[in-house]
Design a protein around this motif. Structure first.
Motif, mmCIF file in Angstrom:
data_model
loop_
_atom_site.group_PDB
_atom_site.id
_atom_site.type_symbol
_atom_site.label_atom_id
_atom_site.label_comp_id
_atom_site.label_asym_id
_atom_site.label_seq_id
_atom_site.Cartn_x
_atom_site.Cartn_y
_atom_site.Cartn_z
ATOM 1 N N ALA A 1 13.427 -41.881 -1.742
ATOM 2 C CA ALA A 1 12.568 -40.720 -1.976
ATOM 3 C C ALA A 1 13.343 -39.425 -1.786
ATOM 4 O O ALA A 1 13.189 -38.466 -2.564
ATOM 5 C CB ALA A 1 11.360 -40.759 -1.044
ATOM 6 N N MET A 2 14.185 -39.370 -0.762
ATOM 7 C CA MET A 2 15.010 -38.178 -0.522
ATOM 8 C C MET A 2 15.986 -37.963 -1.672
ATOM 9 O O MET A 2 16.249 -36.831 -2.086
ATOM 10 C CB MET A 2 15.768 -38.330 0.799
ATOM 11 N N THR A 3 16.524 -39.065 -2.206
ATOM 12 C CA THR A 3 17.443 -38.968 -3.342
ATOM 13 C C THR A 3 16.740 -38.366 -4.551
ATOM 14 O O THR A 3 17.283 -37.483 -5.229
ATOM 15 C CB THR A 3 18.002 -40.358 -3.692
ATOM 16 N N GLU A 4 15.538 -38.818 -4.819
ATOM 17 C CA GLU A 4 14.803 -38.297 -5.971
ATOM 18 C C GLU A 4 14.366 -36.854 -5.756
ATOM 19 O O GLU A 4 14.348 -36.061 -6.700
ATOM 20 C CB GLU A 4 13.599 -39.187 -6.278
ATOM 21 N N LEU A 5 14.023 -36.491 -4.522
ATOM 22 C CA LEU A 5 13.712 -35.085 -4.235
ATOM 23 C C LEU A 5 14.933 -34.205 -4.496
ATOM 24 O O LEU A 5 14.810 -33.095 -5.031
ATOM 25 C CB LEU A 5 13.246 -34.929 -2.786
ATOM 26 N N ALA A 6 16.115 -34.697 -4.114
ATOM 27 C CA ALA A 6 17.339 -33.931 -4.363
ATOM 28 C C ALA A 6 17.608 -33.818 -5.855
ATOM 29 O O ALA A 6 17.999 -32.748 -6.353
ATOM 30 C CB ALA A 6 18.526 -34.602 -3.672
ATOM 31 N N ARG A 7 17.406 -34.906 -6.580
ATOM 32 C CA ARG A 7 17.630 -34.887 -8.033
ATOM 33 C C ARG A 7 16.723 -33.845 -8.692
ATOM 34 O O ARG A 7 17.143 -33.091 -9.573
ATOM 35 C CB ARG A 7 17.363 -36.286 -8.608
ATOM 36 N N PHE A 8 15.476 -33.815 -8.262
ATOM 37 C CA PHE A 8 14.526 -32.834 -8.796
ATOM 38 C C PHE A 8 14.908 -31.423 -8.358
ATOM 39 O O PHE A 8 14.903 -30.478 -9.145
ATOM 40 C CB PHE A 8 13.116 -33.185 -8.308
ATOM 41 N N GLY A 9 15.271 -31.284 -7.074
ATOM 42 C CA GLY A 9 15.534 -29.962 -6.520
ATOM 43 C C GLY A 9 16.784 -29.293 -7.043
ATOM 44 O O GLY A 9 16.877 -28.056 -7.041
ATOM 45 N N LEU A 10 17.762 -30.083 -7.510
ATOM 46 C CA LEU A 10 18.974 -29.483 -8.068
ATOM 47 C C LEU A 10 18.641 -28.563 -9.239
ATOM 48 O O LEU A 10 19.330 -27.573 -9.476
ATOM 49 C CB LEU A 10 19.946 -30.572 -8.522
ATOM 50 N N ARG A 11 17.575 -28.879 -9.961
ATOM 51 C CA ARG A 11 17.181 -28.047 -11.101
ATOM 52 C C ARG A 11 16.531 -26.741 -10.658
ATOM 53 O O ARG A 11 16.398 -25.808 -11.451
ATOM 54 C CB ARG A 11 16.216 -28.827 -11.995
ATOM 55 N N LEU A 12 16.113 -26.699 -9.393
ATOM 56 C CA LEU A 12 15.408 -25.516 -8.892
ATOM 57 C C LEU A 12 16.326 -24.524 -8.192
ATOM 58 O O LEU A 12 15.933 -23.391 -7.943
ATOM 59 C CB LEU A 12 14.306 -25.948 -7.915
ATOM 60 N N LEU A 13 17.548 -24.973 -7.857
ATOM 61 C CA LEU A 13 18.468 -24.102 -7.128
ATOM 62 C C LEU A 13 19.048 -23.046 -8.061
ATOM 63 O O LEU A 13 19.755 -23.357 -9.018
ATOM 64 C CB LEU A 13 19.606 -24.928 -6.516
ATOM 65 N N GLY A 14 18.746 -21.794 -7.760
ATOM 66 C CA GLY A 14 19.348 -20.699 -8.513
ATOM 67 C C GLY A 14 20.544 -20.150 -7.756
ATOM 68 O O GLY A 14 21.274 -20.890 -7.091
ATOM 69 N N GLU A 15 20.744 -18.861 -7.837
ATOM 70 C CA GLU A 15 21.822 -18.224 -7.094
ATOM 71 C C GLU A 15 21.522 -18.263 -5.595
ATOM 72 O O GLU A 15 20.365 -18.131 -5.175
ATOM 73 C CB GLU A 15 21.980 -16.765 -7.541
ATOM 74 N N GLN A 16 22.558 -18.447 -4.796
ATOM 75 C CA GLN A 16 22.379 -18.444 -3.340
ATOM 76 C C GLN A 16 22.122 -17.022 -2.873
ATOM 77 O O GLN A 16 22.906 -16.112 -3.129
ATOM 78 C CB GLN A 16 23.621 -19.004 -2.640
ATOM 79 N N GLY A 17 20.988 -16.825 -2.197
ATOM 80 C CA GLY A 17 20.643 -15.502 -1.707
ATOM 81 C C GLY A 17 21.413 -15.132 -0.459
ATOM 82 O O GLY A 17 22.001 -15.989 0.211
ATOM 83 N N ASP A 18 21.416 -13.863 -0.128
ATOM 84 C CA ASP A 18 22.134 -13.381 1.061
ATOM 85 C C ASP A 18 21.612 -14.027 2.344
ATOM 86 O O ASP A 18 22.353 -14.176 3.313
ATOM 87 C CB ASP A 18 22.019 -11.863 1.164
ATOM 88 N N ASP A 19 20.346 -14.396 2.351
ATOM 89 C CA ASP A 19 19.743 -14.980 3.545
ATOM 90 C C ASP A 19 19.702 -16.504 3.506
ATOM 91 O O ASP A 19 19.149 -17.137 4.409
ATOM 92 C CB ASP A 19 18.311 -14.450 3.728
ATOM 93 N N ASP A 20 20.282 -17.094 2.458
ATOM 94 C CA ASP A 20 20.259 -18.551 2.316
ATOM 95 C C ASP A 20 21.421 -19.190 3.067
ATOM 96 O O ASP A 20 22.587 -18.935 2.748
ATOM 97 C CB ASP A 20 20.345 -18.960 0.844
ATOM 98 N N SER A 21 21.110 -20.003 4.064
ATOM 99 C CA SER A 21 22.149 -20.742 4.783
ATOM 100 C C SER A 21 22.638 -21.907 3.924
ATOM 101 O O SER A 21 21.936 -22.381 3.029
ATOM 102 C CB SER A 21 21.603 -21.280 6.110
#
Length: 217
Positions: A92-112
């Motif tokens: 389930a974590m693997t599939e969440l990561a697969r889905f979430g990779l499409r949602l990652l945009g530019e890393q914000g200044d406050d993003d760790s």
């Protein structure tokens, strides 16, 4: 647990009753790399309070997803680890990561960012059919931060930190480059050509790494 229940007779709802609270799945993410001390979990969960971490660990222990034990001497440290039930969350974590990779945009200044957070994404990229009878250690670096993956007999094992003697090392210019390649492995040749990705190691180990994570496409 009952007080936080959705009250739906539904498998998805029952799962969310157990792991749907804020921070809970990120605690699971941290433990996918193996047992960790409380202080290690706190360091990997940037932004969580000590009270919140303690509460989430207590809930996960009560649910049978996480267990606690004391390491043998001389370490004698208390560590938390996923139980067999907890390890069943890996797909389930693997599939969440697969889905979430499409949602990652530019890393914000406050993003760790910590490089070991890519563990679920590595599982999403991993091609176990190419790992049979293969023994290989691959290190992934972003700046001074590192994690490594050990492939043995078709299985993938990940750990934070540097490997003792990696067969191949992939050094990414930044988290954005790593994310770009995670989203589209075919972007890796262009990243190499522009100096945003450096690949070192024995030629056979480098080629095996490319095949294992789909970087040849």
């Amino acid at each position: 647990m009952a007080s936080r229940s959705y009250g739906h007779y539904c498998a998805v709802a029952k799962t969310l009753d157990m792991v749907g609270e804020r921070w809970t799945l990120l605690v699971v993410r941290e433990l996918l790399d193996g047992p960790k001390r409380y202080v290690d979990l706190l360091g990997g969960l940037v932004g969580i309070s000590t009270d919140m971490l303690a509460a989430r660990l207590k809930t996960l222990e009560e649910a049978g997803i996480v267990s606690r034990r004391t390491l043998p001497a001389p370490a004698a440290s208390k560590v938390y680890e996923l139980t067999p039930l907890g390890l069943e969350l890996r797909p389930a974590m693997t599939e969440l990561a697969r889905f979430g990779l499409r949602l990652l945009g530019e890393q914000g200044d406050d993003d760790s960012f910590q490089v070991h957070w890519i563990t679920p994404s590595l599982w999403a990229m991993f091609q176990p059919e190419r790992a049979q009878a293969l023994s290989l250690t691959v290190e992934f670096r972003v700046g001074a931060d590192a994690m490594h993956a050990r492939v043995a007999d078709g299985a993938l094992h990940t750990r934070p930190g540097h490997a003792d003697a990696p067969d191949a090392v992939l050094t990414f210019a930044d988290a954005a480059t790593l994310t770009e390649i995670g989203r589209d492995p075919a972007a890796s040749p262009a990243a190499v050509a522009t100096g945003r990705l450096h690949v070192q190691g024995r030629p056979d180990a480098v080629q095996a790494t490319r095949e294992l994570f789909g970087l040849n496409r």
